[in-house]
Design an enzyme around this catalytic site. Structure first.
Site, PDB file in Angstrom:
ATOM      1  CD  GLU A  88      35.232  80.707 -68.331  1.00 10.13           C
ATOM      2  OE1 GLU A  88      34.797  81.776 -68.783  1.00 10.13           O
ATOM      3  OE2 GLU A  88      36.438  80.442 -68.243  1.00 10.13           O
ATOM      4  CB  SER A  89      30.779  75.263 -70.278  1.00  8.34           C
ATOM      5  OG  SER A  89      31.680  75.613 -71.303  1.00  8.34           O
TER       6      SER A  89
END
Length: 125
Positions: free
Chosen positions: A48-49
């Site tokens: 997700e980063s």
């Protein structure tokens, strides 16, 4: 970012272009589950980063930001130590959402995890 989850997990960003984002994360006690393997949740944070920063890189950051809307992950192979690398590529670049494909590989480029993340693009108020 040192005091965010990115810093706590030791995530470091590499390439950042409109077509590709990479980041690495160590596999150690900070990213392990209780049995000494890479925690699936740590892989999801890495994925997700990459999607978040990849989306931000494509936005008008004075007027928009990105937040995670949905993420899934398939954990393919375990890993006890070393480093994993996430490679994110955009599948869809819309005005309100972006969808990213993220592959997490080990040092030998063996697939550890595959993820798809949808980011919502929201106006800054």
């Amino acid at each position: 970012m040192a005091e965010t989850i990115i810093g706590l997990l030791g995530i470091e960003f590499g390439e950042m272009t409109k077509d590709r984002v990479t980041a690495t994360m160590p596999v150690n006690s900070s990213t392990h589950q209780p049995y000494g393997q890479l925690h699936g949740g740590a892989s999801v944070v890495l994925a997700e980063s990459v999607a978040s920063f990849g989306t931000l890189n494509l936005l008008d950051q004075e007027n928009e930001t990105a937040v995670g809307l949905e993420i899934n992950a398939n954990h393919i192979r375990g890993k006890k130590d070393g480093i994993v690398t996430a490679i994110g590529t955009p599948l869809h670049r819309g005005r309100k959402t972006m969808v990213w494909d993220i592959k997490i590989v080990d040092e030998e480029e063996k697939l550890i995890c595959v993820s798809r993340c949808t980011m919502a693009i929201v106006p800054l108020k």
